[in-house]
Design a protein around this motif. Structure first.
Motif, PDB file in Angstrom:
ATOM      1  N   THR A  43     -11.136  -5.553  -4.144  1.00 40.12           N
ATOM      2  CA  THR A  43      -9.994  -6.431  -4.358  1.00 40.12           C
ATOM      3  C   THR A  43      -8.957  -5.739  -5.234  1.00 40.12           C
ATOM      4  OG1 THR A  43     -11.399  -8.384  -4.205  1.00 40.12           O
ATOM      5  CG2 THR A  43      -9.289  -8.640  -5.319  1.00 40.12           C
ATOM      6  N   ARG A  44      -7.699  -5.832  -4.849  1.00 42.96           N
ATOM      7  CA  ARG A  44      -6.642  -5.237  -5.662  1.00 42.96           C
ATOM      8  C   ARG A  44      -6.254  -6.215  -6.763  1.00 42.96           C
ATOM      9  NH1 ARG A  44      -1.293  -1.799  -3.875  1.00 42.96           N
ATOM     10  NH2 ARG A  44      -1.927   0.031  -5.061  1.00 42.96           N
ATOM     11  N   ILE A  45      -6.332  -5.759  -8.007  1.00 47.14           N
ATOM     12  CA  ILE A  45      -6.148  -6.602  -9.187  1.00 47.14           C
ATOM     13  C   ILE A  45      -4.929  -6.139  -9.963  1.00 47.14           C
ATOM     14  CG2 ILE A  45      -7.164  -7.276 -11.410  1.00 47.14           C
ATOM     15  CD1 ILE A  45      -9.917  -6.903 -10.109  1.00 47.14           C
ATOM     16  N   ALA A  46      -4.143  -7.091 -10.445  1.00 48.07           N
ATOM     17  CA  ALA A  46      -3.011  -6.783 -11.311  1.00 48.07           C
ATOM     18  C   ALA A  46      -3.190  -7.517 -12.633  1.00 48.07           C
ATOM     19  CB  ALA A  46      -1.686  -7.179 -10.666  1.00 48.07           C
ATOM     20  N   VAL A  47      -2.740  -6.880 -13.705  1.00 51.58           N
ATOM     21  CA  VAL A  47      -2.836  -7.436 -15.053  1.00 51.58           C
ATOM     22  C   VAL A  47      -1.462  -7.419 -15.684  1.00 51.58           C
ATOM     23  CG1 VAL A  47      -3.883  -7.167 -17.340  1.00 51.58           C
ATOM     24  CG2 VAL A  47      -5.213  -6.606 -15.288  1.00 51.58           C
ATOM     25  N   THR A  48      -1.018  -8.561 -16.218  1.00 53.72           N
ATOM     26  CA  THR A  48       0.220  -8.599 -16.985  1.00 53.72           C
ATOM     27  C   THR A  48      -0.100  -8.347 -18.455  1.00 53.72           C
ATOM     28  OG1 THR A  48       0.237 -10.949 -17.614  1.00 53.72           O
ATOM     29  CG2 THR A  48       1.036 -10.389 -15.394  1.00 53.72           C
ATOM     30  N   GLY A  49       0.946  -8.125 -19.247  1.00 53.12           N
ATOM     31  CA  GLY A  49       0.761  -7.970 -20.689  1.00 53.12           C
ATOM     32  C   GLY A  49      -0.018  -6.741 -21.089  1.00 53.12           C
ATOM     33  N   VAL A  50       0.079  -5.669 -20.303  1.00 49.07           N
ATOM     34  CA  VAL A  50      -0.761  -4.489 -20.558  1.00 49.07           C
ATOM     35  C   VAL A  50      -0.323  -3.697 -21.780  1.00 49.07           C
ATOM     36  CG1 VAL A  50      -1.443  -4.261 -18.157  1.00 49.07           C
ATOM     37  CG2 VAL A  50       0.586  -3.053 -18.969  1.00 49.07           C
ATOM     38  N   THR A  51       0.853  -3.990 -22.324  1.00 46.72           N
ATOM     39  CA  THR A  51       1.267  -3.309 -23.552  1.00 46.72           C
ATOM     40  C   THR A  51       0.870  -4.113 -24.783  1.00 46.72           C
ATOM     41  OG1 THR A  51       3.476  -4.297 -23.435  1.00 46.72           O
ATOM     42  CG2 THR A  51       3.182  -2.144 -22.402  1.00 46.72           C
ATOM     43  N   GLY A  52       0.231  -5.263 -24.587  1.00 50.28           N
ATOM     44  CA  GLY A  52      -0.290  -6.054 -25.694  1.00 50.28           C
ATOM     45  C   GLY A  52      -1.773  -5.806 -25.884  1.00 50.28           C
ATOM     46  N   ASN A  53      -2.327  -6.345 -26.957  1.00 50.43           N
ATOM     47  CA  ASN A  53      -3.725  -6.059 -27.302  1.00 50.43           C
ATOM     48  C   ASN A  53      -4.709  -6.571 -26.254  1.00 50.43           C
ATOM     49  OD1 ASN A  53      -3.043  -4.806 -29.743  1.00 50.43           O
ATOM     50  ND2 ASN A  53      -3.015  -6.751 -30.847  1.00 50.43           N
ATOM     51  N   LEU A  54      -4.566  -7.829 -25.843  1.00 49.09           N
ATOM     52  CA  LEU A  54      -5.526  -8.397 -24.904  1.00 49.09           C
ATOM     53  C   LEU A  54      -5.423  -7.734 -23.542  1.00 49.09           C
ATOM     54  CD1 LEU A  54      -7.707 -10.505 -24.283  1.00 49.09           C
ATOM     55  CD2 LEU A  54      -5.865 -12.102 -23.681  1.00 49.09           C
ATOM     56  N   GLY A  55      -4.199  -7.632 -23.010  1.00 52.12           N
ATOM     57  CA  GLY A  55      -4.023  -7.034 -21.690  1.00 52.12           C
ATOM     58  C   GLY A  55      -4.531  -5.611 -21.619  1.00 52.12           C
ATOM     59  N   ARG A  56      -4.295  -4.842 -22.670  1.00 53.32           N
ATOM     60  CA  ARG A  56      -4.761  -3.442 -22.663  1.00 53.32           C
ATOM     61  C   ARG A  56      -6.286  -3.373 -22.683  1.00 53.32           C
ATOM     62  NH1 ARG A  56      -3.433   2.107 -22.883  1.00 53.32           N
ATOM     63  NH2 ARG A  56      -1.471   1.286 -22.056  1.00 53.32           N
ATOM     64  N   LEU A  57      -6.932  -4.232 -23.458  1.00 49.01           N
ATOM     65  CA  LEU A  57      -8.393  -4.219 -23.488  1.00 49.01           C
ATOM     66  C   LEU A  57      -8.977  -4.623 -22.135  1.00 49.01           C
ATOM     67  CD1 LEU A  57      -9.125  -5.765 -27.005  1.00 49.01           C
ATOM     68  CD2 LEU A  57      -9.610  -3.426 -26.267  1.00 49.01           C
ATOM     69  N   VAL A  58      -8.335  -5.559 -21.444  1.00 50.29           N
ATOM     70  CA  VAL A  58      -8.797  -5.931 -20.115  1.00 50.29           C
ATOM     71  C   VAL A  58      -8.707  -4.737 -19.168  1.00 50.29           C
ATOM     72  CG1 VAL A  58      -8.372  -7.401 -18.113  1.00 50.29           C
ATOM     73  CG2 VAL A  58      -8.196  -8.364 -20.415  1.00 50.29           C
ATOM     74  N   VAL A  59      -7.581  -4.042 -19.202  1.00 51.90           N
ATOM     75  CA  VAL A  59      -7.404  -2.868 -18.349  1.00 51.90           C
ATOM     76  C   VAL A  59      -8.466  -1.817 -18.665  1.00 51.90           C
ATOM     77  CG1 VAL A  59      -5.893  -0.891 -17.859  1.00 51.90           C
ATOM     78  CG2 VAL A  59      -4.957  -3.213 -17.889  1.00 51.90           C
ATOM     79  N   GLU A  60      -8.736  -1.583 -19.928  1.00 53.57           N
ATOM     80  CA  GLU A  60      -9.735  -0.579 -20.308  1.00 53.57           C
ATOM     81  C   GLU A  60     -11.093  -0.899 -19.703  1.00 53.57           C
ATOM     82  OE1 GLU A  60      -9.339   2.246 -21.877  1.00 53.57           O
ATOM     83  OE2 GLU A  60      -7.208   1.971 -22.288  1.00 53.57           O
ATOM     84  N   ASP A  61     -11.472  -2.177 -19.684  1.00 51.87           N
ATOM     85  CA  ASP A  61     -12.761  -2.532 -19.106  1.00 51.87           C
ATOM     86  C   ASP A  61     -12.728  -2.438 -17.583  1.00 51.87           C
ATOM     87  OD1 ASP A  61     -15.498  -3.561 -19.676  1.00 51.87           O
ATOM     88  OD2 ASP A  61     -14.841  -5.160 -18.341  1.00 51.87           O
ATOM     89  N   LEU A  62     -11.619  -2.840 -16.982  1.00 51.73           N
ATOM     90  CA  LEU A  62     -11.516  -2.783 -15.518  1.00 51.73           C
ATOM     91  C   LEU A  62     -11.559  -1.356 -14.984  1.00 51.73           C
ATOM     92  CD1 LEU A  62      -8.787  -5.497 -14.838  1.00 51.73           C
ATOM     93  CD2 LEU A  62     -11.227  -5.655 -14.306  1.00 51.73           C
ATOM     94  N   LEU A  63     -11.147  -0.397 -15.796  1.00 50.14           N
ATOM     95  CA  LEU A  63     -11.165   0.998 -15.353  1.00 50.14           C
ATOM     96  C   LEU A  63     -12.559   1.440 -14.924  1.00 50.14           C
ATOM     97  CD1 LEU A  63      -8.751   2.646 -17.932  1.00 50.14           C
ATOM     98  CD2 LEU A  63      -8.510   2.719 -15.443  1.00 50.14           C
TER      99      LEU A  63
END
Length: 276
Positions: A2-22
């Motif tokens: 599934t193709r996933i998009a995350v908003t707020g990636v320059t903020g603390n929560l959004g960046r941590l979500v991206v780090e785990d999704l990697l």
């Protein structure tokens, strides 16, 4: 996948979500949306596609959301009356138009009783309910770091911490745990049209003093003060005394697959990050 998009990636929560999704999403299937893509310049080299997505620019969202199946909408930081809700509705509308199959939204614990700026959360949840697309609502507790960071600095400076909570318990959650829960909701099955109340373990300020003493390796006292003397957190403490922050629930632990982080674990991680 599934193709996933995350908003707020320059903020603390959004960046941590991206780090785990990697670690979960194949290269090319993870998209980061940012108002200023240059602030996420490190991500393309790690297999993340960065697209410009400005909540105040619907046209940019039309392009940014193409091909996205699941979207994490991190609640916006602009607390100007009317602005955040308008932005959220714009993102939801454009996501539906783009064919996004499910929207995951970071709301707030107890959102159904939200007033003032917090009223944006139930209104956004209602917009999701009527959007026609599947949704997952993550009602996040207040961040533990906001309370523990202030207390940690105070303990280091004075050897004691203070509050006007009257010894009443409050519920917060570690930011990293909330990010991992969001990642699980984005990638796991069975979360369609679900609302989760994400609470960590209950704690009190006297218990925090004991935890900080263990983390810092020296005595830490606790003293009750007035709301005015409690600093910026004093505005929240009447609600704590009234029991408004004492709710509990199993949803965070269920999404994590383990118990949510407790006081000492969170304090130790924060102390290491703050130096020592």
């Amino acid at each position: 996948m599934t193709r996933i998009a995350v908003t707020g990636v320059t903020g603390n929560l959004g960046r941590l979500v991206v780090e785990d999704l990697l670690a979960k999403v194949p290269p090319g299937d993870l998209v980061a949306l940012a108002r200023t893509p240059e602030k996420a310049a490190d991500l393309p080299g790690r297999g993340v596609e960065v697209r410009r997505g400005d909540h105040d620019d619907a046209v940019s969202l039309d392009a940014a959301l193409q091909g996205i199946e699941v979207l994490l909408l991190v609640s916006g930081p602009d607390m100007t009356p009317g602005v955040r809700l308008r932005q959220h509705r714009t993102v939801i509308d454009r996501a539906v138009r783009a064919g996004v199959r499910r929207i995951v939204y970071t709301s707030a614990a107890g959102a159904e009783n939200g007033q003032g700026p917090a009223a944006d959360h139930p209104a956004t949840e209602e917009a999701l309910h009527t959007s026609g697309t599947a949704y997952t609502v993550l009602r996040n507790a207040l961040y533990s770091e906001a309370f523990l960071g202030t207390a940690l600095a105070q303990a280091r400076q004075t050897g004691e911490i203070t509050s006007s909570t009257g010894g009443r318990p409050l519920n917060t959650a570690r930011l990293r745990d909330l990010a991992l829960a969001a990642s699980a909701a984005l990638t796991g099955a069975g979360h369609e049209n679900a609302t989760y109340e994400l609470y960590g373990p209950l704690w009190t300020y006297p218990e925090l003093a004991v935890a900080l003493a263990r983390v810092l390796g020296g005595p830490v006292g606790y003293r009750e003060v007035t709301d005015a003397e409690a600093g910026w957190l004093g505005s929240l403490f009447p609600a704590v005394r009234a029991g408004a922050l004492a709710a509990t629930g199993p949803d965070l632990a269920r999404l994590l697959g383990r118990p949510a982080a407790g006081l000492e674990e969170t304090a130790a991680a924060l102390a290491a990050r703050m130096g020592g």
